[in-house]
Design a protein around this motif. Sequence first.
Motif, short mmCIF file in Angstrom:
data_model
loop_
_atom_site.label_atom_id
_atom_site.label_comp_id
_atom_site.label_asym_id
_atom_site.label_seq_id
_atom_site.Cartn_x
_atom_site.Cartn_y
_atom_site.Cartn_z
N HIS A 100 3.25 5.64 -6.05
CA HIS A 100 2.86 5.62 -7.46
C HIS A 100 1.75 6.63 -7.75
CE1 HIS A 100 1.93 4.19 -11.46
NE2 HIS A 100 0.70 3.89 -11.10
N ASN A 101 0.77 6.72 -6.86
CA ASN A 101 -0.40 7.56 -7.11
C ASN A 101 -0.17 9.03 -6.82
OD1 ASN A 101 -1.95 5.32 -7.90
ND2 ASN A 101 -2.59 4.90 -5.78
N GLN B 264 0.82 -1.21 0.00
CA GLN B 264 0.00 0.00 0.00
C GLN B 264 0.86 1.26 0.00
OE1 GLN B 264 -2.42 -1.02 3.48
NE2 GLN B 264 -4.18 -1.35 2.15
N ASP C 169 1.79 1.91 -3.44
CA ASP C 169 0.64 2.53 -4.12
C ASP C 169 0.63 4.04 -3.88
OD1 ASP C 169 -0.34 0.13 -5.15
OD2 ASP C 169 -1.64 -0.24 -3.42
N ILE D 278 4.56 -2.09 -9.38
CA ILE D 278 3.56 -1.07 -9.05
C ILE D 278 3.95 0.29 -9.61
CG2 ILE D 278 2.55 0.23 -7.12
CD1 ILE D 278 2.55 -2.36 -5.52
N THR D 279 5.22 0.67 -9.49
CA THR D 279 5.64 2.02 -9.88
C THR D 279 6.20 2.11 -11.29
OG1 THR D 279 7.90 1.76 -9.03
CG2 THR D 279 6.20 2.49 -7.48
#
Length: 496
Positions: free
Chosen positions: A384-385, A378, A381, A451-452
């Motif tokens: 990344h976000n 998480q 995440d 993820i990234t």
Amino acid sequence: MDSPQITKLFRQLFSHRACASCSTRPRAMTSGCWSQRRRLSSSPRSYDEASRSESSWQQRTDVFPQDKSEEFRRYPLVTANDLRTRRERPRRVKMLMRDFIEDSLYNPNYGYFAKQVVIFTPGDPFDFNNIRDEPEFHRILGQRYSAFEDALDEKEYNEARQLWHTPTELFRPYYGEAIARYLITNYKLSLYPYHDLIIYEMGAGNGTLMVNILDCIRDMDPDVYARTQFKVIEISSSLATLQTQQLKRSASARGHTDKVEIINRSVFDWNTYVSSPCFFLALEVFDNFAHDVLRYDPVTEQPLQGSVLVDAQGDFYEFYSQTIDPVAARFLRVRDAACSAPYNHPLRGPRLLRALRSRMPYASNLSIPEYIPTRLMQFFDILHNYFPAHKLVTSDFHSLPDTIRGINAPVVQTRYQRRTVPVTTPLVQQGYFDILFPTDFGVMEDIYRAITGKLTRVLTHEDFLRRWAYVEDTQTKNGENPMLSWYKNASVMTTV
């Protein structure tokens, strides 16, 4: 301390080096869950009485646990976020293991980092070049530890004080200077002069690393310093206050005030989009990220997810359910898709052999526990976000001694009368025990990349410091170097 009862708790605990308990075969439940016997639990007392004072604890040795399946069915499922506003530890609830760990460590009112932790500050930097060897450094460090805690006891005696140190504090300012050189070099290679040097640090402790990095940048490269911004993301209100005070302790540190912003919030509550390129420091923080726990059916290979039941007396029971929550299920999917190399798994070996072992007398009908870093996923995440142009610099332990039973299992320990006391389960009194996990850098690196979409490099702690530190500054007279040798079980991962 919450009450005088806590002193009794630790005296009982300290009479056993580790609170071991007899293992028992999990029982199948009609609800589709498996129940595990509690390890440490409190003596029976009423809910109203328990809300006023802490309960006594004792070691449980009963082989056949009470059947708590009815309570598990009836009690509400809560999360760590649901418990943030509570001032008393919850009862008559159930929660996933990651929420139990998160609540134990980070609850603002009774969590370990909110109330218990004191970070050791050795005073003046060690003069390593005039220290004979590592044993002498160890002796001097022990003297400073005692003097530091003696001074704390003069203000307020606490036999259960949770005191620990970091490489930042032990090797100040040289450790922070190594990080600063890495930041300056990589900033000038890729971002200067088109962007400012923006540094985020998560979990900044006493603020020592922040000051050491800013001092070094100011001394090494005034032009880069003029374009530097340093932002701290700190979940602990008390540590955020210490970090603010760190900027006021000297004229040199006060010069950094306009460069620093301290943001007192959890990184998992972050909702601001940062489009600018930045460096994100996460040093010695992954080990305290909450994990979920899984066990597997050795024959069908089906995973079951662990939950914690807290009954009316505050006793803990571990249950395993065939229903995997979305966060844990996503971790398993990402890991299976991303990992290029085999990773440690409870179901290693031929299925037939596992099936035969499970049929042996007294054999468990589930695998040993596997702790999976769902909170770390998480965090990736969040990067990344909300920080798409970040470069991560992270350091943590790839292995730990004295872990409890299981794959990627944590060390669970407390401190009493200046001695460390390990226990054998994470199901312990919330807020009084450190729960720290090793980091599987092979798995973590693959998941971060997936993820990234960024590339990474992993080095040992020693290799990273040999590249970026002036190692002569921490070398003793006989040529030994504590900064290089004391963290052999740590690794550093950076975004390239």
